[in-house]
Design a protein around this motif. Structure first.
Motif, short mmCIF file in Angstrom:
data_model
loop_
_atom_site.label_atom_id
_atom_site.label_comp_id
_atom_site.label_asym_id
_atom_site.label_seq_id
_atom_site.Cartn_x
_atom_site.Cartn_y
_atom_site.Cartn_z
N THR A 1 -1.58 -4.26 -3.58
CA THR A 1 -0.61 -3.21 -3.89
C THR A 1 -1.29 -2.13 -4.71
O THR A 1 -2.00 -2.43 -5.68
CB THR A 1 0.58 -3.79 -4.68
N VAL A 2 -1.11 -0.89 -4.31
CA VAL A 2 -1.68 0.25 -5.02
C VAL A 2 -0.56 1.23 -5.32
O VAL A 2 0.17 1.64 -4.41
CB VAL A 2 -2.79 0.94 -4.19
N LEU A 3 -0.38 1.56 -6.58
CA LEU A 3 0.67 2.50 -7.00
C LEU A 3 2.04 2.05 -6.53
O LEU A 3 2.90 2.86 -6.17
CB LEU A 3 0.35 3.91 -6.48
N GLY A 4 2.24 0.73 -6.49
CA GLY A 4 3.53 0.18 -6.12
C GLY A 4 3.80 0.15 -4.62
O GLY A 4 4.93 -0.13 -4.20
N ARG A 5 2.77 0.42 -3.81
CA ARG A 5 2.95 0.46 -2.36
C ARG A 5 1.97 -0.49 -1.66
O ARG A 5 0.87 -0.73 -2.17
CB ARG A 5 2.74 1.89 -1.84
N PRO A 6 2.34 -1.01 -0.49
CA PRO A 6 1.41 -1.86 0.26
C PRO A 6 0.12 -1.11 0.57
O PRO A 6 0.14 0.08 0.89
CB PRO A 6 2.19 -2.17 1.55
N ALA A 7 -1.01 -1.81 0.46
CA ALA A 7 -2.31 -1.18 0.69
C ALA A 7 -3.28 -2.20 1.26
O ALA A 7 -3.06 -3.41 1.17
CB ALA A 7 -2.85 -0.60 -0.62
N VAL A 8 -4.35 -1.69 1.84
CA VAL A 8 -5.41 -2.53 2.40
C VAL A 8 -6.75 -1.93 2.02
O VAL A 8 -6.98 -0.73 2.18
CB VAL A 8 -5.30 -2.62 3.94
N LEU A 9 -7.65 -2.78 1.50
CA LEU A 9 -9.03 -2.39 1.22
C LEU A 9 -9.91 -2.90 2.34
O LEU A 9 -9.78 -4.06 2.76
CB LEU A 9 -9.50 -3.01 -0.10
N VAL A 39 -6.33 2.03 2.32
CA VAL A 39 -5.22 2.62 3.05
C VAL A 39 -3.94 2.27 2.30
O VAL A 39 -3.70 1.10 2.00
CB VAL A 39 -5.14 2.06 4.49
N VAL A 40 -3.14 3.28 1.98
CA VAL A 40 -1.93 3.09 1.18
C VAL A 40 -0.72 3.61 1.95
O VAL A 40 -0.78 4.70 2.54
CB VAL A 40 -2.04 3.83 -0.17
N ALA A 41 0.36 2.85 1.95
CA ALA A 41 1.57 3.26 2.66
C ALA A 41 2.12 4.56 2.09
O ALA A 41 2.03 4.83 0.89
CB ALA A 41 2.63 2.16 2.56
N GLN A 42 2.73 5.37 2.96
CA GLN A 42 3.28 6.64 2.51
C GLN A 42 4.57 6.49 1.71
O GLN A 42 4.99 7.43 1.03
CB GLN A 42 3.52 7.57 3.71
N ASP A 43 5.21 5.32 1.79
CA ASP A 43 6.38 5.08 0.95
C ASP A 43 6.43 3.61 0.54
O ASP A 43 5.74 2.77 1.11
CB ASP A 43 7.68 5.50 1.64
N GLU A 44 7.23 3.32 -0.47
CA GLU A 44 7.28 1.97 -1.02
C GLU A 44 7.82 0.95 -0.03
O GLU A 44 7.48 -0.23 -0.08
CB GLU A 44 8.14 1.97 -2.29
N LYS A 45 8.67 1.40 0.91
CA LYS A 45 9.24 0.49 1.90
C LYS A 45 8.29 0.26 3.08
O LYS A 45 8.60 -0.55 3.96
CB LYS A 45 10.58 1.05 2.41
N ASP A 46 7.17 0.98 3.11
CA ASP A 46 6.19 0.85 4.18
C ASP A 46 6.83 1.09 5.54
O ASP A 46 6.65 0.33 6.49
CB ASP A 46 5.54 -0.55 4.14
N ASP A 48 -5.33 7.51 3.34
CA ASP A 48 -6.61 6.81 3.29
C ASP A 48 -7.54 7.54 2.34
O ASP A 48 -7.72 8.76 2.44
CB ASP A 48 -7.23 6.75 4.69
N VAL A 49 -8.14 6.81 1.40
CA VAL A 49 -9.17 7.35 0.52
C VAL A 49 -10.45 6.57 0.78
O VAL A 49 -10.43 5.33 0.78
CB VAL A 49 -8.77 7.25 -0.97
#
Length: 230
Positions: free
Chosen positions: A146-154, A183-190, A196-197
């Motif tokens: 989780t990154v910034l409260g949102r689903p993410a993948v490294l 990769v971080v979801a654009q919203d908290e609900k995914d 992508d950074v």
């Protein structure tokens, strides 16, 4: 990761194609870096980079533009966030491109890149209506978090290195340097879409995840439209 774009087993899977496209964008960023270095455009004598010289601003689509991503990324403390406070950005640009998938569908993918002597950083937004959760299964050695409260993948990949011949001969391509991406979801609900950074180093060392996440956690909240997903 980039080789998955052309693999038959992923060819009819829109989800797989979309996330492979994100990985390909990151790898191709390295190709642009390699060509700049070969041609001498990345010399240390160039003035400090600026996003204000973008020649083709994006159309008003309701989505973030490449220039806006560049302005969010090229923050005054970016070199400090990277752990290289004495360096100055050499190049910076934004792009309002898209990625075409099989079947004729185009996925909008505005992006930006900033290059320093040590690191190159990219940020992109992908409007594919697909969730981030579960994408780690398509990205090889990837981990969910989780990154910034949102689903993410490294995940890890390598850039694509392209050498252009001055005599007009065919360009040669090959494997470049390691990169790390989040990769971080654009919203908290995914509910679909992602940011992508990506980081890679000029010396070929694997970027530190702590540096990658520090940059992502500072840059992404300043991207126009980020707060709407909270």
């Amino acid at each position: 990761m980039a080789e998955k774009i052309g693999s038959p087993e992923k060819g009819h899977n829109a989800w797989g194609q979309a996330f492979a496209a994100v990985a390909l964008f990151a790898a191709l960023g390295g190709a642009l870096w390699a060509s700049d270095v070969t041609s001498g455009n990345g010399s240390s004598g160039t003035p400090a980079a600026s996003c204000s010289d973008e020649k083709e601003p994006g159309k008003r689509t309701g989505r973030v533009t490449g220039k806006q991503l560049c302005e969010a990324l090229l923050r005054p403390d970016l070199a400090e966030l990277l752990g290289t406070p004495t360096e100055t950005a050499k190049t910076a640009f934004g792009n309002d491109g898209s990625v075409g998938l099989s079947g004729g569908k185009d996925i909008p993918m505005p992006s930006a890149e900033v290059e320093f002597d040590t690191y190159t950083v990219t940020v992109s937004a992908t409007y594919d209506d697909l969730p981030v959760a579960g994408s780690h299964e398509l990205l090889g050695s990837a981990t969910e978090r989780t990154v910034l409260g949102r689903p993410a993948v490294l995940y890890s990949d390598r850039t694509i290195k392209i050498n252009f011949r001055l005599d007009g001969g065919d360009a040669e391509s090959g494997t470049g340097v390691p990169l790390r991406s989040v990769v971080v979801a654009q919203d908290e609900k995914d509910s679909g879409g992602s940011y992508d950074v990506t980081l890679w180093r000029a010396d070929g060392m694997v970027p530190d995840d702590a540096v990658l996440l520090r940059v992502a956690e500072k840059v992404l909240p300043t991207v126009p439209g980020w707060a709407a997903g909270s």
